[in-house]
Each structure stands twice: as structure tokens, then as C-alpha cells.
Design an enzyme around this catalytic site. Structure first.
Site, mmCIF file in Angstrom:
data_model
loop_
_atom_site.group_PDB
_atom_site.id
_atom_site.type_symbol
_atom_site.label_atom_id
_atom_site.label_comp_id
_atom_site.label_asym_id
_atom_site.label_seq_id
_atom_site.Cartn_x
_atom_site.Cartn_y
_atom_site.Cartn_z
ATOM 1 N N THR A 127 -7.808 107.389 -50.902
ATOM 2 C CA THR A 127 -8.018 108.328 -52.011
ATOM 3 C C THR A 127 -8.809 107.677 -53.146
ATOM 4 O OG1 THR A 127 -5.777 107.751 -52.664
ATOM 5 C CG2 THR A 127 -6.072 109.879 -51.618
ATOM 6 N N ARG A 142 6.147 105.244 -58.839
ATOM 7 C CA ARG A 142 6.519 105.108 -60.245
ATOM 8 C C ARG A 142 7.363 106.237 -60.836
ATOM 9 N NH1 ARG A 142 0.443 103.599 -61.374
ATOM 10 N NH2 ARG A 142 0.380 104.944 -59.522
ATOM 11 N N ASP A 163 3.840 99.704 -44.822
ATOM 12 C CA ASP A 163 2.502 100.205 -45.173
ATOM 13 C C ASP A 163 1.522 99.023 -45.250
ATOM 14 O OD1 ASP A 163 0.359 101.598 -46.278
ATOM 15 O OD2 ASP A 163 1.250 101.752 -48.272
ATOM 16 N N LYS A 185 9.379 102.518 -48.704
ATOM 17 C CA LYS A 185 8.070 102.028 -48.268
ATOM 18 C C LYS A 185 7.867 100.601 -48.760
ATOM 19 C CE LYS A 185 3.849 103.221 -50.109
ATOM 20 N NZ LYS A 185 2.947 102.053 -50.240
ATOM 21 N N LYS A 187 -1.506 98.993 -43.309
ATOM 22 C CA LYS A 187 -2.870 99.532 -43.098
ATOM 23 C C LYS A 187 -3.751 98.601 -42.256
ATOM 24 C CE LYS A 187 -3.023 102.125 -47.476
ATOM 25 N NZ LYS A 187 -1.877 101.598 -48.245
ATOM 26 N N ASP A 226 -8.712 96.124 -37.541
ATOM 27 C CA ASP A 226 -9.371 94.947 -36.957
ATOM 28 C C ASP A 226 -9.832 95.330 -35.557
ATOM 29 O OD1 ASP A 226 -10.102 92.222 -36.292
ATOM 30 O OD2 ASP A 226 -8.623 91.534 -37.754
HETATM 31 O O1 C5P Z 1 3.522 105.014 -58.038
HETATM 32 P P1 C5P Z 1 2.922 106.047 -57.151
HETATM 33 O O2 C5P Z 1 3.805 107.267 -56.924
HETATM 34 O O3 C5P Z 1 1.499 106.437 -57.538
HETATM 35 O O4 C5P Z 1 2.850 105.300 -55.725
HETATM 36 C C1 C5P Z 1 2.211 105.865 -54.618
HETATM 37 C C2 C5P Z 1 2.274 104.903 -53.472
HETATM 38 O O5 C5P Z 1 1.528 105.444 -52.386
HETATM 39 C C3 C5P Z 1 1.677 103.525 -53.762
HETATM 40 O O6 C5P Z 1 2.421 102.572 -53.001
HETATM 41 C C4 C5P Z 1 0.261 103.642 -53.255
HETATM 42 O O7 C5P Z 1 -0.249 102.399 -52.826
HETATM 43 C C5 C5P Z 1 0.465 104.561 -52.047
HETATM 44 N N1 C5P Z 1 -0.738 105.292 -51.631
HETATM 45 C C6 C5P Z 1 -1.409 106.163 -52.463
HETATM 46 N N2 C5P Z 1 -2.526 106.825 -52.013
HETATM 47 C C7 C5P Z 1 -2.958 106.643 -50.772
HETATM 48 C C8 C5P Z 1 -2.284 105.765 -49.906
HETATM 49 C C9 C5P Z 1 -1.166 105.093 -50.380
HETATM 50 O O8 C5P Z 1 -1.007 106.359 -53.609
HETATM 51 N N3 C5P Z 1 -4.008 107.320 -50.350
#
Ligand code: C5P
Length: 232
Positions: free
Chosen positions: A119, A211, A59, A32, A61, A64
């Protein structure tokens, strides 16, 4: 339908992301690319990672007016990504315009999914700032149904919502789910989390993992654990 683990490559530069991907010598993970990396490095980073053989979820998003989103999507479709997204809050005409823009002259297009409510948006913020008085779960499901009506392929949601989304929108409607952790001790800023095995059980189609893989001592081993638990 292919289920898969998508690694959120939230890095700020080309050198960091290529260093990271260089650790994967035996597999080519689905990657991603988010706003940070895209705004830092531009479309070339998408092309470069694609050329190395990775599938890509871009990603960005989009949100517009329909004509602007349609034209932007036409540009993105030429980058040959596999999956991209927009905000369902742009409403059905914007989502329909996005599909039009994304569709190439030969009729093919990348998969397109919608973000419903972020979220990070709480019920309180939605009610007070956005003046949306319905319960947030109902709003998420309604936006999912709007995305389905507009012809999109799925939504981004919590793994905990994946089962309900499939019930309402069909088993083929993709659920792409972040908020994945190996255990609750490492939640960080994610609130409603599940393990890869739980996400599999609830029926997520793609898990997005950042992460827990990128910050792991051994990212390749962490990725393989995710794949085994989610796909195995
Ligand atoms: O590091 P982590 O596992 O929390 O990363 C989750 C990824 O998913 C990040 O790139 C975050 O921006 C994305 N994301 C999220 N929740 C959402 C939409 C996207 O955590 N509702």
C-alpha cells in the site's frame, strides 16, 4: 471460515510484547508478528507466544527464488504458526514452491497469503520505478488471481478491495486487511482506512489492527470494541 481481529504486535522486544499481551487476562487475541519483532528476538518469540495460546500470523513477506522460498517456508512450518505470507511479485512458480515447502509430512500446513502491491507503492512509483504501466487496482486484482492459481489461501489487501477480491477469487479466498481505524481523525500514516464495522460490511475475513489497539489508553477495551464491531 473463522473471521477474527488480528493485533499487529509491532514491538521491538520480547519484554514489550509480553507486557502488552499480559494485559489480556480473559481472551487470547490472534497476534501478528512482523519483521521488527522477529528479527529482534528470533523464532523463540514465535514459540513463546504460541505456547501462551495465541494464534499467530507471521508477517515476514518472503520474496526470493522458488528454491530458497521453499526451504525457508519448510523452516517456518515447524514453528507451528497459523498464517504466513509472501510477495505475489515472486510469481506463480515461487508461490507454488512456497506451498510445497510449507506443507508438513502429514499434509497439514499454515494458511498462506500473498501481498500484492504494497500500500506504500503509488501508481507513479509503480509506473516509473517498476515500469508496470497498468492501473494499480488492475495489478492488485491480477496478482490476487495469480495467488489463487498457485493454490494460496488469500491475500493481504485494503478492506476497500475485499469485496472485489471475493468476486474474482471466490468467497472462500481470504482477505486479510490492515488500514483499520475507529475514526478518520486517527489515520496516522494509513491512507485508505475503514472502521471495523465497515470492514465487516465489505466482507473482510481478518482485520489487522495495530496502533488503534497497541497505543490505546486501554488496549483491552479497544480490542473488545474491535471484536464487537467486526464480529458482533
Ligand atoms: O498500526 P496499524 O494499524 O497501522 O498497523 C497495521 C499493520 O499492518 C502494520 O503491522 C503494518 O506493517 C501492516 N500492513 C499494512 N499495510 C499493508 C501490509 C501490512 O499496514 N499493506
Amino acid at each position: 471460515m473463522n473471521k477474527d481481529v488480528i493485533i499487529a504486535c509491532d514491538f521491538a522486544s520480547k519484554s514489550e510484547v509480553l507486557d502488552f499481551l499480559g494485559k489480556f487476562t480473559e481472551e487470547k487475541p490472534f497476534v501478528k508478528i512482523g519483521m521488527e519483532l522477529f528479527y529482534a528476538e528470533g523464532p523463540d518469540i514465535v514459540k513463546e507466544i504460541k505456547q501462551r495460546g495465541h494464534s499467530i500470523f507471521l508477517d515476514l513477506k518472503l520474496h526470493d527464488i522458488p528454491n530458497t522460498v521453499k526451504k525457508a517456508m519448510a523452516v517456518l512450518s515447524r514453528l507451528d504458526v497459523d498464517l504466513c505470507n509472501l510477495h505475489a511479485g515472486g510469481t506463480i512458480p515461487m508461490m507454488e514452491a512456497a506451498i510445497e515447502g510449507l506443507t508438513r509430512p502429514d499434509g497439514t500446513r499454515p494458511l498462506l497469503i500473498a501481498v500484492t502491491q504494497l500500500t506504500s507503492t503509488s501508481q507513479e512509483r509503480m509506473t516509473n520505478d517498476l515500469l508496470i504501466e497498468k492501473p494499480i487496482d488492475e495489478v492488485v486484482m491480477h496478482y490476487a488471481q495469480n495467488a489463487k492459481k498457485a493454490g494460496l489461501d488469500g491475500i493481504v489487501c485494503s478492506p476497500l478491495e475485499a469485496g472485489k477480491v471475493h468476486e474474482l477469487c471466490g468467497s472462500d479466498f481470504l482477505t486479510v486487511t490492515p488500514g483499520i481505524r475507529f475514526d478518520s481523525a486517527s489515520a496516522g500514516d494509513q491512507v485508505r482506512i475503514t472502521t471495523p464495522a465497515q470492514a465487516k460490511q465489505i466482507g473482510s475475513d481478518y482485520i489487522v489492527v495495530g496502533r488503534p489497539i497497541t497505543a490505546a489508553e486501554d488496549p483491552v477495551a479497544a480490542y473488545r470494541t474491535c471484536v464487537k464491531d467486526f464480529l458482533g
